[in-house]
Design an enzyme around this catalytic site. Structure first.
Site, PDB file in Angstrom:
ATOM      1  N   CYS A   2       0.871  -1.165   0.000  1.00 27.88           N
ATOM      2  CA  CYS A   2       0.000   0.000   0.000  1.00 27.88           C
ATOM      3  C   CYS A   2       0.910   1.218   0.000  1.00 27.88           C
ATOM      4  O   CYS A   2       2.126   1.081   0.012  1.00 27.88           O
ATOM      5  CB  CYS A   2      -0.862   0.011   1.241  1.00 27.88           C
ATOM      6  SG  CYS A   2      -1.629  -1.580   1.588  1.00 27.88           S
ATOM      7  N   ARG A  27       1.004   2.092  -5.892  1.00 27.56           N
ATOM      8  CA  ARG A  27       1.319   1.023  -4.942  1.00 27.56           C
ATOM      9  C   ARG A  27       0.081   0.254  -4.500  1.00 27.56           C
ATOM     10  O   ARG A  27       0.172  -0.786  -3.862  1.00 27.56           O
ATOM     11  CB  ARG A  27       2.007   1.599  -3.710  1.00 27.56           C
ATOM     12  CG  ARG A  27       3.413   2.070  -3.949  1.00 27.56           C
ATOM     13  CD  ARG A  27       4.031   2.507  -2.652  1.00 27.56           C
ATOM     14  NE  ARG A  27       4.197   1.414  -1.728  1.00 27.56           N
ATOM     15  CZ  ARG A  27       5.272   0.651  -1.639  1.00 27.56           C
ATOM     16  NH1 ARG A  27       6.282   0.865  -2.438  1.00 27.56           N
ATOM     17  NH2 ARG A  27       5.343  -0.319  -0.767  1.00 27.56           N
ATOM     18  N   TRP A  71      -4.013  -1.697  -0.987  1.00 26.16           N
ATOM     19  CA  TRP A  71      -4.149  -2.849  -1.880  1.00 26.16           C
ATOM     20  C   TRP A  71      -4.467  -4.011  -0.962  1.00 26.16           C
ATOM     21  O   TRP A  71      -3.630  -4.423  -0.173  1.00 26.16           O
ATOM     22  CB  TRP A  71      -2.859  -3.070  -2.642  1.00 26.16           C
ATOM     23  CG  TRP A  71      -2.899  -4.174  -3.638  1.00 26.16           C
ATOM     24  CD1 TRP A  71      -3.442  -4.131  -4.890  1.00 26.16           C
ATOM     25  CD2 TRP A  71      -2.358  -5.485  -3.486  1.00 26.16           C
ATOM     26  NE1 TRP A  71      -3.261  -5.337  -5.514  1.00 26.16           N
ATOM     27  CE2 TRP A  71      -2.609  -6.192  -4.690  1.00 26.16           C
ATOM     28  CE3 TRP A  71      -1.683  -6.141  -2.464  1.00 26.16           C
ATOM     29  CZ2 TRP A  71      -2.206  -7.508  -4.883  1.00 26.16           C
ATOM     30  CZ3 TRP A  71      -1.292  -7.456  -2.654  1.00 26.16           C
ATOM     31  CH2 TRP A  71      -1.554  -8.125  -3.856  1.00 26.16           C
ATOM     32  N   ASN A  97       1.466  -0.744   6.280  1.00 23.29           N
ATOM     33  CA  ASN A  97       1.752  -1.523   5.065  1.00 23.29           C
ATOM     34  C   ASN A  97       2.375  -2.830   5.490  1.00 23.29           C
ATOM     35  O   ASN A  97       3.164  -2.845   6.440  1.00 23.29           O
ATOM     36  CB  ASN A  97       2.827  -0.846   4.204  1.00 23.29           C
ATOM     37  CG  ASN A  97       2.278   0.281   3.404  1.00 23.29           C
ATOM     38  OD1 ASN A  97       1.095   0.558   3.445  1.00 23.29           O
ATOM     39  ND2 ASN A  97       3.167   0.947   2.678  1.00 23.29           N
ATOM     40  N   GLY A  98       2.101  -3.895   4.771  1.00 22.43           N
ATOM     41  CA  GLY A  98       2.718  -5.182   5.084  1.00 22.43           C
ATOM     42  C   GLY A  98       1.673  -6.157   5.578  1.00 22.43           C
ATOM     43  O   GLY A  98       0.475  -5.970   5.362  1.00 22.43           O
ATOM     44  N   GLU A 468       7.030 -13.016 -21.780  1.00 23.79           N
ATOM     45  CA  GLU A 468       6.868 -11.630 -21.339  1.00 23.79           C
ATOM     46  C   GLU A 468       5.777 -10.916 -22.162  1.00 23.79           C
ATOM     47  O   GLU A 468       4.966 -10.167 -21.615  1.00 23.79           O
ATOM     48  CB  GLU A 468       8.224 -10.900 -21.445  1.00 23.79           C
ATOM     49  CG  GLU A 468       8.194  -9.401 -21.180  1.00 23.79           C
ATOM     50  CD  GLU A 468       7.678  -9.012 -19.805  1.00 23.79           C
ATOM     51  OE1 GLU A 468       7.467  -9.876 -18.954  1.00 23.79           O
ATOM     52  OE2 GLU A 468       7.436  -7.807 -19.604  1.00 23.79           O
ATOM     53  N   LYS A 472       2.414  -9.270 -20.494  1.00 20.85           N
ATOM     54  CA  LYS A 472       2.063  -7.855 -20.658  1.00 20.85           C
ATOM     55  C   LYS A 472       0.639  -7.717 -21.168  1.00 20.85           C
ATOM     56  O   LYS A 472      -0.128  -6.880 -20.695  1.00 20.85           O
ATOM     57  CB  LYS A 472       3.065  -7.221 -21.632  1.00 20.85           C
ATOM     58  CG  LYS A 472       3.411  -5.820 -21.347  1.00 20.85           C
ATOM     59  CD  LYS A 472       4.616  -5.616 -20.462  1.00 20.85           C
ATOM     60  CE  LYS A 472       4.523  -6.207 -19.116  1.00 20.85           C
ATOM     61  NZ  LYS A 472       5.732  -6.088 -18.324  1.00 20.85           N
ATOM     62  N   GLU A 475      -1.865  -8.632 -18.454  1.00 15.76           N
ATOM     63  CA  GLU A 475      -1.830  -7.685 -17.346  1.00 15.76           C
ATOM     64  C   GLU A 475      -2.583  -6.396 -17.663  1.00 15.76           C
ATOM     65  O   GLU A 475      -3.314  -5.903 -16.819  1.00 15.76           O
ATOM     66  CB  GLU A 475      -0.351  -7.390 -17.074  1.00 15.76           C
ATOM     67  CG  GLU A 475      -0.068  -6.532 -15.889  1.00 15.76           C
ATOM     68  CD  GLU A 475       1.436  -6.291 -15.725  1.00 15.76           C
ATOM     69  OE1 GLU A 475       2.197  -6.477 -16.699  1.00 15.76           O
ATOM     70  OE2 GLU A 475       1.835  -5.910 -14.625  1.00 15.76           O
ATOM     71  N   HIS A 491       2.269 -30.363 -28.772  1.00 13.94           N
ATOM     72  CA  HIS A 491       2.130 -31.359 -27.696  1.00 13.94           C
ATOM     73  C   HIS A 491       0.886 -31.106 -26.842  1.00 13.94           C
ATOM     74  O   HIS A 491       0.842 -31.528 -25.695  1.00 13.94           O
ATOM     75  CB  HIS A 491       3.396 -31.373 -26.830  1.00 13.94           C
ATOM     76  CG  HIS A 491       4.608 -31.807 -27.580  1.00 13.94           C
ATOM     77  ND1 HIS A 491       4.768 -33.108 -28.034  1.00 13.94           N
ATOM     78  CD2 HIS A 491       5.700 -31.120 -28.015  1.00 13.94           C
ATOM     79  CE1 HIS A 491       5.926 -33.191 -28.702  1.00 13.94           C
ATOM     80  NE2 HIS A 491       6.499 -31.998 -28.706  1.00 13.94           N
ATOM     81  N   LYS A 589       2.098  -1.925  -8.128  1.00 12.22           N
ATOM     82  CA  LYS A 589       3.443  -1.825  -8.702  1.00 12.22           C
ATOM     83  C   LYS A 589       4.455  -2.677  -7.958  1.00 12.22           C
ATOM     84  O   LYS A 589       5.256  -3.360  -8.566  1.00 12.22           O
ATOM     85  CB  LYS A 589       3.888  -0.359  -8.700  1.00 12.22           C
ATOM     86  CG  LYS A 589       5.256  -0.126  -9.331  1.00 12.22           C
ATOM     87  CD  LYS A 589       5.258  -0.455 -10.812  1.00 12.22           C
ATOM     88  CE  LYS A 589       6.599  -0.255 -11.464  1.00 12.22           C
ATOM     89  NZ  LYS A 589       6.681  -0.919 -12.765  1.00 12.22           N
TER      90      LYS A 589
HETATM   91  O1  M6R Z   1       9.780  -5.180  -8.600  1.00 14.89           O
HETATM   92  P1  M6R Z   1       9.974  -6.549  -9.161  1.00 14.89           P
HETATM   93  O2  M6R Z   1      10.774  -6.594 -10.373  1.00 14.89           O
HETATM   94  O3  M6R Z   1      10.516  -7.499  -8.121  1.00 14.89           O
HETATM   95  O4  M6R Z   1       8.515  -7.051  -9.505  1.00 14.89           O
HETATM   96  C1  M6R Z   1       8.256  -8.356  -9.924  1.00 14.89           C
HETATM   97  C2  M6R Z   1       6.880  -8.475 -10.538  1.00 14.89           C
HETATM   98  O5  M6R Z   1       5.896  -8.218  -9.585  1.00 14.89           O
HETATM   99  C3  M6R Z   1       6.707  -7.521 -11.713  1.00 14.89           C
HETATM  100  O6  M6R Z   1       7.691  -7.702 -12.675  1.00 14.89           O
HETATM  101  C4  M6R Z   1       5.323  -7.720 -12.373  1.00 14.89           C
HETATM  102  O7  M6R Z   1       5.266  -8.974 -12.964  1.00 14.89           O
HETATM  103  C5  M6R Z   1       5.107  -6.604 -13.396  1.00 14.89           C
HETATM  104  N1  M6R Z   1       3.981  -5.808 -13.021  1.00 14.89           N
HETATM  105  C6  M6R Z   1       4.824  -7.084 -14.770  1.00 14.89           C
HETATM  106  O8  M6R Z   1       4.668  -6.020 -15.654  1.00 14.89           O
END
Ligand code: M6R
Length: 594
Positions: A2, A27, A71, A97-98, A468, A472, A475, A491, A589
């Site tokens: 958060c 965040r 969050w 947070n946490g 990747e 993307k 996401e 397969h 994030k």
């Molecule tokens: O901050 P980090 O690189 O450790 O984050 C890892 C993942 O949470 C991050 O790469 C996530 O998959 C991205 N939002 C993807 O775009």
């Protein structure tokens, strides 16, 4: 995961809290709230939804307050579960947070003592624990309370009739902003930059008291300590959109500069880490999400350039794996440096006796305190939830590491290293060429927006790039997509191919090209539309519905260029579908919970 912000000083706090929270919204953003010390109490306003849903007109005048953007971890997003939380008497207000792992036990004990809880969260127990332990000395009380908490926390506490903020951290980021006649606290630097660029990072176990003209810090043993004041050289404009409609697009376009900055001063002499001090005969890379995909590409880079065996693991799985006598040199990749899974993995690797190196974008982030060595990518702040320029700069650092290791172990000839360096130097220009073709890429998205399922396929070093690309798209465009090594479709997944299942295929002219062409032919025979990304080829053009070419580079460097195309495909598809690009649903994030 958060956002927290707090202020004490001579100015009206309401506007400062809102402004700080907006800078942290990436965040977490399912609920928001503020607490402001007023006359004889603490005013509280909190709501499910975005920060804009808070009613600023209702805020009282005050000079000290705390705010939170959430969050959800424990308890659904709703007004009751939003922060801040009061104790029973409304004497204290707390944001957190946490995750408090032992909150159920604490809650049971406090309930027996008569405490009534208003939320399902773990965080609320902190306010009640403070009330239960309060003995007229808030610093001592907070120091005592944190010893009862198991888990991760960044906490801010307000008390009525008081102008100070008590804070504490353990495994969750918290930064103090040092001002003149005012001091601030936040979970992340962008929330502070409107007011100061001088910050103090707390260490795990620290408790601090923040007044308008004084900051006092104690370590986990209760000793008064000084924490260095660090000057931040990101200006606010760096952290804002700079004319682009979304942070993500801005960050995609910043890649030529980000590559350049990450290479700067390192291409010919790499002084970040003296690898000769370590046994690097076997390497393991650990990370999550996009950083995991960078690690997978890194495996190919390191094995090819430095001829060193390399394994890759997901951080969330690593700690559950069996330790062995092999002690690989362990690289942790995390753009934020705050990902809980990766931080736990760093601790675990250390515990097992491995030497560790973190690759991160955020200076002084939590992971940097857990490892032997750190290399910073120089991507600048990345605000969009989707990682873009940080992935690219992670790859740049991995190329640099591979060059250094290859030269150290004499597996790489000086002239070949020189060739690689020249290619690296050209990359910013090539990325720019692709960015200039974004309109062509945008048109191709028309073929993706209607789809319910999309496959991304590649082989060898471009297989992780396919993963990747699929991540993307899922996401930010909310389209189900899966990355596969092209040879694997037959397969099983072939059963899913139809005329409405587009396949994005990566083909560069390496030793897999012929096989890839064969795979594309098989896919075309099933009627699936093919969007090819890679090198120009007549046969490929015939087989594919669209071909997006990249500037010609040795296959080793193609992931950087192919990935830029896939980033733009995802961005424009999400744009066409009117998705919340910078803040995709259910995501945040930095993921600071395991
Ligand atoms: O901050 P980090 O690189 O450790 O984050 C890892 C993942 O949470 C991050 O790469 C996530 O998959 C991205 N939002 C993807 O775009």
């Amino acid at each position: 995961m958060c956002g927290i912000v707090g202020y004490t000083g001579i100015n009206s706090v309401g506007d400062i809290l809102l402004r700080g929270l907006k800078r942290l919204e990436y965040r977490g953003y399912d609920s928001a709230g503020v607490a402001i010390v007023e006359n004889d109490g603490i005013y509280l306003q909190k709501t499910k939804g975005r920060i804009r849903d808070l009613d600023e007109d209702e805020f009282p005048y005050g000079n000290v307050g705390i705010g939170h953007t959430r969050w959800a971890t424990h308890g659904k997003p709703c007004d009751e579960n939003s922060h801040p939380f009061y104790d029973c008497a409304g004497e204290f207000a707390v944001v957190h947070n946490g995750i408090i792992d032992n909150f159920v036990t604490i809650k049971e004990e406090l309930t027996k003592k008569g405490h009534e809880f208003t939320s399902e969260t773990d965080s609320e127990v902190i306010a009640h624990l403070i009330e239960d332990n309060y003995d007229d000395d808030l610093v001592a009380t907070v120091q005592k309370v944190v010893t009862k908490l198991k888990g991760s926390y960044a906490i801010c506490v307000l008390q009525k009739n008081s102008h100070r903020i008590l804070i504490a951290r353990n495994q969750s980021p918290l930064v103090i902003g040092v001002g003149v006649d005012e001091n601030l606290v936040a979970s992340d630097v962008p929330a502070l930059l409107d007011y100061t660029n001088e910050v103090k990072y707390l260490e795990d176990g620290d408790v601090a008291e923040i007044c308008s003209n004084e900051v006092r810090i104690w370590d986990s043993l209760g000793n008064a300590v000084e924490r260095e004041t660090v000057e931040i050289d990101w200006d606010l404009e760096d952290a804002e959109k700079g004319g682009y409609e979304h942070y993500m697009l801005k960050e995609i376009y910043e890649q030529p500069k980000a590559i350049h900055d990450s290479l700067l001063g390192r291409l010919f002499e790499f002084n970040d880490v003296d690898f000769k001090r370590y046994d690097t005969s076997f390497i393991r890379i650990i990370s999550c999400g996009t950083s995991y995909h960078a690690a997978l590409v890194g495996k190919y880079i390191i094995e090819e350039i430095a001829k060193i065996p390399c394994t890759v693991e997901l951080a969330s799985e690593y700690r559950y794996s069996s330790p062995s006598d092999l002690l690989p040199f362990t690289i942790l990749i995390s753009q934020s440096g705050e990902t809980a899974d990766t931080i736990v993995a760093a601790k675990e690797a250390k515990l097992r006796g491995c030497k560790t190196l973190a690759i991160t974008n955020v200076i002084n982030s939590s992971i940097t305190r857990e490892v032997n060595e750190v290399i910073y990518t120089q991507a600048g702040p990345e605000i969009g939830v989707a990682a873009t320029k940080t992935f690219t700069t992670q790859l740049i650092v991995l190329y640099l590491i591979a060059l250094e290791l290859g030269l150290n172990n004499n597996k790489l000839l000086r002239e070949d290293a020189q060739e690689y360096r020249s290619e690296l130097r050209r990359l910013p220009r090539y990325v720019k060429v692709l960015l200039d073709r974004s309109e062509q890429i945008r048109k191709v998205c028309k073929k993706l927006v209607e789809a319910d399922d999309i496959f991304f396929v590649g082989r060898n070093i471009n297989y992780p790039v396919a993963l990747e690309g699929a991540l993307k798209l899922k996401e930010i465009a909310y389209i189900h997509s899966a990355g596969y090594p092209a040879g694997e479709l037959k397969h099983g997944p072939f059963a899913l191919l139809t005329e409405s299942t587009p396949v994005v295929a990566i083909l560069v002219k390496d030793h897999t090209f012929e096989k890839m062409l064969g795979n594309i032919g098989e896919i075309a025979a099933r009627g699936s539309p093919i969007i090819a990304v890679g090198d120009h080829d007549k046969e490929l053009k015939k087989l594919s519905d669209e071909l997006i070419t990249i500037p010609s580079v040795p296959p080793m460097f193609s992931p950087i260029l192919v990935n830029v195309v896939l980033q733009l495909l995802a961005y424009y598809t999400a744009y066409e579908l009117d998705c919340s690009i910078d803040k995709p649903r259910n995501l945040a994030k930095s993921v600071t919970v395991e």
